[in-house]
Motif scaffolding. Sequence first.
Motif, PDB file in Angstrom:
ATOM      1  N   ARG A 270       0.772  -1.200   0.029  1.00  0.00           N
ATOM      2  CA  ARG A 270      -0.074   0.020   0.053  1.00  0.00           C
ATOM      3  C   ARG A 270       0.891   1.340  -0.048  1.00  0.00           C
ATOM      4  NH1 ARG A 270      -4.052   0.030   4.907  1.00  0.00           N
ATOM      5  NH2 ARG A 270      -2.399   0.519   6.082  1.00  0.00           N
ATOM      6  N   VAL A 271       1.928   1.430   0.734  1.00  0.00           N
ATOM      7  CA  VAL A 271       2.689   2.393   0.925  1.00  0.00           C
ATOM      8  C   VAL A 271       3.984   2.383  -0.076  1.00  0.00           C
ATOM      9  CG1 VAL A 271       4.240   3.823   2.472  1.00  0.00           C
ATOM     10  CG2 VAL A 271       2.108   2.859   3.187  1.00  0.00           C
ATOM     11  N   PHE A 272       4.773   1.294  -0.243  1.00  0.00           N
ATOM     12  CA  PHE A 272       5.871   1.204  -1.310  1.00  0.00           C
ATOM     13  C   PHE A 272       5.638   0.579  -2.649  1.00  0.00           C
ATOM     14  CE2 PHE A 272       7.586   1.612   3.284  1.00  0.00           C
ATOM     15  CZ  PHE A 272       8.243   2.923   3.286  1.00  0.00           C
ATOM     16  N   HIS A 273       4.460   0.120  -2.603  1.00  0.00           N
ATOM     17  CA  HIS A 273       4.221  -0.696  -3.859  1.00  0.00           C
ATOM     18  C   HIS A 273       5.261  -1.774  -4.251  1.00  0.00           C
ATOM     19  CE1 HIS A 273       1.237   2.494  -4.405  1.00  0.00           C
ATOM     20  NE2 HIS A 273       2.328   3.338  -4.413  1.00  0.00           N
ATOM     21  N   ILE A 274       5.534  -2.634  -2.984  1.00  0.00           N
ATOM     22  CA  ILE A 274       6.700  -3.612  -3.483  1.00  0.00           C
ATOM     23  C   ILE A 274       6.022  -4.940  -2.780  1.00  0.00           C
ATOM     24  CG2 ILE A 274       8.724  -2.354  -3.391  1.00  0.00           C
ATOM     25  CD1 ILE A 274       9.196  -2.848  -0.345  1.00  0.00           C
ATOM     26  N   ASP A 275       6.459  -5.988  -3.292  1.00  0.00           N
ATOM     27  CA  ASP A 275       6.269  -7.305  -2.699  1.00  0.00           C
ATOM     28  C   ASP A 275       7.553  -7.647  -1.770  1.00  0.00           C
ATOM     29  OD1 ASP A 275       5.728  -9.951  -1.946  1.00  0.00           O
ATOM     30  OD2 ASP A 275       6.127 -10.723  -4.010  1.00  0.00           O
ATOM     31  N   VAL A 276       7.208  -7.390  -0.311  1.00  0.00           N
ATOM     32  CA  VAL A 276       7.969  -7.207   0.749  1.00  0.00           C
ATOM     33  C   VAL A 276       8.832  -8.520   0.899  1.00  0.00           C
ATOM     34  CG1 VAL A 276       6.356  -7.381   2.827  1.00  0.00           C
ATOM     35  CG2 VAL A 276       8.488  -6.002   2.864  1.00  0.00           C
ATOM     36  N   PHE A 277       7.832  -9.780   0.753  1.00  0.00           N
ATOM     37  CA  PHE A 277       8.346 -10.869   0.915  1.00  0.00           C
ATOM     38  C   PHE A 277       9.413 -11.495  -0.038  1.00  0.00           C
ATOM     39  CE2 PHE A 277       5.021 -10.938   4.056  1.00  0.00           C
ATOM     40  CZ  PHE A 277       5.547 -11.716   5.014  1.00  0.00           C
ATOM     41  N   ASN A 278       9.545 -10.796  -1.125  1.00  0.00           N
ATOM     42  CA  ASN A 278      10.478 -11.210  -2.183  1.00  0.00           C
ATOM     43  C   ASN A 278      11.352 -10.224  -2.611  1.00  0.00           C
ATOM     44  OD1 ASN A 278       9.284 -13.873  -2.988  1.00  0.00           O
ATOM     45  ND2 ASN A 278       7.454 -12.834  -3.347  1.00  0.00           N
ATOM     46  N   CYS A 279      11.743  -9.385  -1.830  1.00  0.00           N
ATOM     47  CA  CYS A 279      12.655  -8.147  -1.984  1.00  0.00           C
ATOM     48  C   CYS A 279      13.913  -8.369  -1.433  1.00  0.00           C
ATOM     49  CB  CYS A 279      11.972  -6.916  -1.448  1.00  0.00           C
ATOM     50  SG  CYS A 279      11.089  -5.906  -2.429  1.00  0.00           S
ATOM     51  N   SER A 280      14.917  -7.894  -2.272  1.00  0.00           N
ATOM     52  CA  SER A 280      16.330  -8.258  -1.660  1.00  0.00           C
ATOM     53  C   SER A 280      16.641  -6.925  -0.840  1.00  0.00           C
ATOM     54  CB  SER A 280      17.276  -7.998  -2.947  1.00  0.00           C
ATOM     55  OG  SER A 280      17.290  -6.840  -3.536  1.00  0.00           O
ATOM     56  N   GLY A 281      17.775  -7.026  -0.010  1.00  0.00           N
ATOM     57  CA  GLY A 281      18.144  -5.699   0.643  1.00  0.00           C
ATOM     58  C   GLY A 281      18.267  -4.608  -0.117  1.00  0.00           C
TER      59      GLY A 281
ATOM     60  N   LEU B   9      23.305   0.425   8.043  1.00  0.00           N
ATOM     61  CA  LEU B   9      22.392  -0.664   7.716  1.00  0.00           C
ATOM     62  C   LEU B   9      22.938  -0.965   5.857  1.00  0.00           C
ATOM     63  CD1 LEU B   9      18.816   0.397   8.676  1.00  0.00           C
ATOM     64  CD2 LEU B   9      20.648  -1.126   9.879  1.00  0.00           C
ATOM     65  N   ASP B  10      23.137  -2.000   5.789  1.00  0.00           N
ATOM     66  CA  ASP B  10      23.540  -2.355   4.246  1.00  0.00           C
ATOM     67  C   ASP B  10      22.558  -3.424   3.948  1.00  0.00           C
ATOM     68  OD1 ASP B  10      24.262  -4.953   5.520  1.00  0.00           O
ATOM     69  OD2 ASP B  10      26.300  -4.426   5.407  1.00  0.00           O
ATOM     70  N   GLU B  11      22.607  -4.056   2.681  1.00  0.00           N
ATOM     71  CA  GLU B  11      21.837  -4.998   2.105  1.00  0.00           C
ATOM     72  C   GLU B  11      21.430  -6.203   2.804  1.00  0.00           C
ATOM     73  OE1 GLU B  11      25.521  -6.125   0.213  1.00  0.00           O
ATOM     74  OE2 GLU B  11      24.762  -4.083   0.935  1.00  0.00           O
ATOM     75  N   ASN B  12      22.401  -6.623   3.787  1.00  0.00           N
ATOM     76  CA  ASN B  12      22.245  -7.760   4.736  1.00  0.00           C
ATOM     77  C   ASN B  12      21.385  -7.559   5.702  1.00  0.00           C
ATOM     78  OD1 ASN B  12      23.827  -9.305   3.018  1.00  0.00           O
ATOM     79  ND2 ASN B  12      25.566  -8.304   4.071  1.00  0.00           N
ATOM     80  N   CYS B  13      21.054  -6.384   6.154  1.00  0.00           N
ATOM     81  CA  CYS B  13      20.195  -5.827   7.539  1.00  0.00           C
ATOM     82  C   CYS B  13      18.757  -5.650   6.992  1.00  0.00           C
ATOM     83  CB  CYS B  13      20.914  -4.470   8.034  1.00  0.00           C
ATOM     84  SG  CYS B  13      22.463  -4.594   8.391  1.00  0.00           S
ATOM     85  N   ILE B  14      18.142  -6.772   6.451  1.00  0.00           N
ATOM     86  CA  ILE B  14      16.857  -6.742   5.896  1.00  0.00           C
ATOM     87  C   ILE B  14      15.938  -6.320   7.070  1.00  0.00           C
ATOM     88  CG2 ILE B  14      15.090  -8.126   4.940  1.00  0.00           C
ATOM     89  CD1 ILE B  14      17.018  -9.393   3.050  1.00  0.00           C
ATOM     90  N   ASP B  15      15.814  -6.924   8.025  1.00  0.00           N
ATOM     91  CA  ASP B  15      14.798  -6.795   9.219  1.00  0.00           C
ATOM     92  C   ASP B  15      14.816  -5.171   9.564  1.00  0.00           C
ATOM     93  OD1 ASP B  15      13.193  -9.112   9.236  1.00  0.00           O
ATOM     94  OD2 ASP B  15      14.768 -10.142  10.476  1.00  0.00           O
ATOM     95  N   ASP B  16      16.195  -4.836   9.828  1.00  0.00           N
ATOM     96  CA  ASP B  16      16.574  -3.400  10.376  1.00  0.00           C
ATOM     97  C   ASP B  16      15.825  -2.646   9.460  1.00  0.00           C
ATOM     98  OD1 ASP B  16      17.773  -4.304  12.704  1.00  0.00           O
ATOM     99  OD2 ASP B  16      19.546  -4.567  11.808  1.00  0.00           O
TER     100      ASP B  16
END
Length: 296
Positions: free
Chosen positions: A160-171, A189-196
């Motif tokens: 709704r906000v970012f228009h992305i499929d959050v479960f299939n997004c890379s960092g 924060l880099d591409e490995n810090c997905i949850d952060d």
Amino acid sequence: DGWQPSCSTQMLRIRAEMLREIREFFCLRGFLEVETPCLSRDIVLDTGLEPFALDVHGERWFLQTSPEAHMKRLLAAGVGSIFQISRVFRQHERGQRHNIEFTMIEWYAVGSTWLEQLKTTELLVRAAASAAARVTGCNVADLWSPAEFQRTTYADAFQRVFHIDVFNCSGNRLIQAAKEFGIALPHALDENCIDDILNVMLALAIEPQLGGPTAGAEVHPEFICDYPPSQAALAVVADTFPHKVARRFELYVQGLELCNGYQELADPDEVLSRDALQNQRRVEDQSPQLPGAPRM
């Protein structure tokens, strides 16, 4: 000068009426009120929560960040459905919406599902708001819509906000989406810090919109549910289509999170495994390790 309490008499009356209503709410549903230690050698293990530690005769004891660990020990002993209104303590929680010491309501319904407790949460919030309205003279109908609280999945909120499929997004894709929205992520924060990264995006862009009101709309409390498995904490992870989700929910009213609920994990081996993972993350964050689940 300055000796007066910061809380008004009116607010004290509102709080007292709400607590009376909450106790009656649970007692009518067969819950037993309990009281567990505020100070203990044991503590709930959570990477994001830092307890106050005290030296007690040469041992490290903790002011509790929640009554969770000790209430679960009661559950394991077969006490049945329970609730507690307790004082809890968390370091680094001081701010406009937080305090290092506060009151927490926690409950566990034996044999219940997370969806049933989601509904219980809604009924409890409505009951507490009605209690406050009795003191203030406010019309409850003016607080929010009588319709059922809205339910939104974690994935739908990001879509709704970012228009992305959050479960299939890379960092990297998440970093790009945050940048496009104007969110300045911490440099660490880099591409490995997905949850952060997800937590920053949620806090800065999604949470302020949850639970209304938007322009010209009424307040409408909103549940967010079905979190990523990496954010399960002590919730059950369900293998749903098209991806696994953590069976947990949070309730928001006007951008403020009121609660966090789980389909509680009951596998002791998995609990120990997740405790170990939390301690590993604490070491990586240069935080002291914690003892974990209470001794049986």
